[in-house]
Design an enzyme around this catalytic site. Structure first.
Site, PDB file in Angstrom:
ATOM      1  N   ASP A  12       0.872  -1.179   0.000  1.00  0.00           N
ATOM      2  CA  ASP A  12       0.000   0.000   0.000  1.00  0.00           C
ATOM      3  C   ASP A  12       0.909   1.228   0.000  1.00  0.00           C
ATOM      4  O   ASP A  12       2.126   1.105   0.170  1.00  0.00           O
ATOM      5  CB  ASP A  12      -0.892   0.000   1.255  1.00  0.00           C
ATOM      6  CG  ASP A  12      -1.822   1.210   1.308  1.00  0.00           C
ATOM      7  OD1 ASP A  12      -2.437   1.536   0.273  1.00  0.00           O
ATOM      8  OD2 ASP A  12      -1.923   1.860   2.371  1.00  0.00           O
ATOM      9  N   SER A  13       0.296   2.401  -0.120  1.00  0.00           N
ATOM     10  CA  SER A  13       1.081   3.629  -0.052  1.00  0.00           C
ATOM     11  C   SER A  13       1.556   3.910   1.377  1.00  0.00           C
ATOM     12  O   SER A  13       2.473   4.695   1.574  1.00  0.00           O
ATOM     13  CB  SER A  13       0.228   4.808  -0.528  1.00  0.00           C
ATOM     14  OG  SER A  13      -0.921   4.928   0.296  1.00  0.00           O
ATOM     15  N   CYS A  75      -4.364  -1.883  -1.744  1.00  0.00           N
ATOM     16  CA  CYS A  75      -4.513  -0.473  -2.078  1.00  0.00           C
ATOM     17  C   CYS A  75      -5.507  -0.373  -3.234  1.00  0.00           C
ATOM     18  O   CYS A  75      -5.285  -0.965  -4.295  1.00  0.00           O
ATOM     19  CB  CYS A  75      -3.149   0.082  -2.487  1.00  0.00           C
ATOM     20  SG  CYS A  75      -3.215   1.771  -3.108  1.00  0.00           S
ATOM     21  N   GLU A 154      -2.452   8.826   8.074  1.00  0.00           N
ATOM     22  CA  GLU A 154      -1.001   8.555   8.062  1.00  0.00           C
ATOM     23  C   GLU A 154      -0.325   9.119   9.305  1.00  0.00           C
ATOM     24  O   GLU A 154       0.711   8.640   9.730  1.00  0.00           O
ATOM     25  CB  GLU A 154      -0.347   9.138   6.807  1.00  0.00           C
ATOM     26  CG  GLU A 154      -0.501   8.261   5.577  1.00  0.00           C
ATOM     27  CD  GLU A 154       0.171   6.891   5.704  1.00  0.00           C
ATOM     28  OE1 GLU A 154       1.331   6.823   6.148  1.00  0.00           O
ATOM     29  OE2 GLU A 154      -0.479   5.884   5.381  1.00  0.00           O
ATOM     30  N   CYS A 186     -10.959   2.760  -0.027  1.00  0.00           N
ATOM     31  CA  CYS A 186      -9.561   3.097   0.236  1.00  0.00           C
ATOM     32  C   CYS A 186      -9.222   2.354   1.513  1.00  0.00           C
ATOM     33  O   CYS A 186      -9.971   2.435   2.493  1.00  0.00           O
ATOM     34  CB  CYS A 186      -9.392   4.607   0.436  1.00  0.00           C
ATOM     35  SG  CYS A 186      -7.751   5.052   1.074  1.00  0.00           S
ATOM     36  N   HIS A 188      -7.233   2.842   3.788  1.00  0.00           N
ATOM     37  CA  HIS A 188      -7.028   3.638   5.000  1.00  0.00           C
ATOM     38  C   HIS A 188      -8.343   3.857   5.776  1.00  0.00           C
ATOM     39  O   HIS A 188      -8.332   3.991   6.998  1.00  0.00           O
ATOM     40  CB  HIS A 188      -6.485   5.032   4.644  1.00  0.00           C
ATOM     41  CG  HIS A 188      -5.023   5.081   4.326  1.00  0.00           C
ATOM     42  ND1 HIS A 188      -4.502   4.598   3.151  1.00  0.00           N
ATOM     43  CD2 HIS A 188      -3.979   5.579   5.034  1.00  0.00           C
ATOM     44  CE1 HIS A 188      -3.189   4.802   3.145  1.00  0.00           C
ATOM     45  NE2 HIS A 188      -2.841   5.402   4.282  1.00  0.00           N
TER      46      HIS A 188
HETATM   47  N1  DGL Z   1      -4.758   3.151   0.812  1.00  0.00           N
HETATM   48  C1  DGL Z   1      -4.771   3.475  -0.557  1.00  0.00           C
HETATM   49  C2  DGL Z   1      -6.029   3.114  -1.262  1.00  0.00           C
HETATM   50  O1  DGL Z   1      -6.627   2.120  -0.880  1.00  0.00           O
HETATM   51  C3  DGL Z   1      -4.055   4.714  -1.042  1.00  0.00           C
HETATM   52  C4  DGL Z   1      -4.331   5.988  -0.342  1.00  0.00           C
HETATM   53  C5  DGL Z   1      -3.412   7.114  -0.811  1.00  0.00           C
HETATM   54  O2  DGL Z   1      -2.212   6.980  -0.693  1.00  0.00           O
HETATM   55  O3  DGL Z   1      -3.923   8.130  -1.295  1.00  0.00           O
HETATM   56  O4  DGL Z   1      -6.437   3.715  -2.201  1.00  0.00           O
END
Ligand code: DGL
Length: 267
Positions: A12-13, A75, A154, A186, A188
């Site tokens: 993931d990011s 992600c 984050e 997402c 997150h």
């Molecule tokens: N967690 C990621 C997603 O599911 C990326 C979020 C990001 O870095 O903008 O899209």
């Protein structure tokens, strides 16, 4: 032929993919994994598709070099932009998060009005909208990007006024569209679940694709005879940005010590 004992690659990011890891720990506790957080490039959401594809290719390549038997793209942004191309380029099994979320939402909705929240890149790619409609043409989809969420999460922030106000500004209009299910598109976002539930109220069901994603990964491994069902698992973490801060925030979300997070730069 890979061994059962080989690790699963997850990327993931940043800390978002840890919502998928939480499910892995529940559903496949004996699997070892290597988690790659591309924190040098977070947030992915405002980046261009070409760049996002490059990141996804070099990370997958790295995980393959580490001997992974499968890669879970934890992600939505990378899955939306790169999944098809990655599948063509790599021969190991790749599991994305979009289709499991779509199937779960279609199974959940009663009024066929589904909401999707995700990053700008995910929403603009139309990946959820297209897949939902291709599986059920009657479905009405409302998609919205929530760019304020990822930077807050984050930093480990999931409560307080600033987070609530951001959440309210996205979710209240979403709720007014009459949706009965909302895909958290997402990885997150599930860290905000208590607040999301509070704002949505009882008539909108939030859908976290993680459970279904990991279930599919598990089924795949089982059928292939690659599911590790005993023994102690090894968990390794890599971060392309500051490994220490990833360890702190990630440890808080996973409620465990991540051990030594390794710093890494891929070209
Ligand atoms: N967690 C990621 C997603 O599911 C990326 C979020 C990001 O870095 O903008 O899209």
């Amino acid at each position: 032929m890979k061994e059962k004992k080989a690790p699963i690659g997850v990327f993931d990011s940043g800390v978002g993919g840890l919502t998928v890891v939480l499910e892995m720990l529940r559903q496949m506790p004996h699997e070892s994994f290597i988690y790659y957080a591309d924190t040098a490039h977070v947030p992915y959401g405002d980046r261009e598709p070409e760049e996002l594809k490059e990141f996804a290719f070099s990370i997958t390549d790295f995980l393959v070099q580490q001997g992974c038997k499968m890669v879970i793209i934890a992600c939505n942004t990378s899955t939306s932009i790169a999944y098809q191309d990655l599948k063509k380029a790599f021969s190991l099994p790749l599991i994305g998060v979009i289709e499991p979320g779509v199937d779960k939402a279609l199974e959940t909705t009663k009024n066929e009005k589904i909401g999707v929240i995700g990053t700008m890149a995910t929403v603009n790619s139309g990946s959820y909208q297209k897949m939902l409609r291709s599986k059920n043409p009657r479905v009405e989809v409302t998609a919205m990007s929530c760019p304020l969420f990822v930077p807050l999460i984050e930093k480990g922030r999931t409560a307080g006024d600033e987070v609530y106000q951001a959440a309210y500004s996205y979710l209240e209009p979403m709720k007014r569209t009459g949706i009965d299910s909302l895909i958290l598109g997402c990885t997150h976002y599930p860290f905000l679940l208590p607040m999301i539930k509070e704002i949505l109220g009882p008539d909108v069901i939030p859908i976290d694709p993680a459970r279904e994603t990991v279930n599919r990964a598990r089924e795949y491994l089982k059928e292939a005879g690659l599911l590790q069902e005993e023994g102690k698992a090894l968990h390794e973490y890599y971060a392309s940005g500051d490994p220490e801060s990833f360890g702190l925030v990630g440890g808080k979300f996973l409620k465990r010590d991540l051990g030594q997070v390794r710093g890494i730069t891929l070209d």
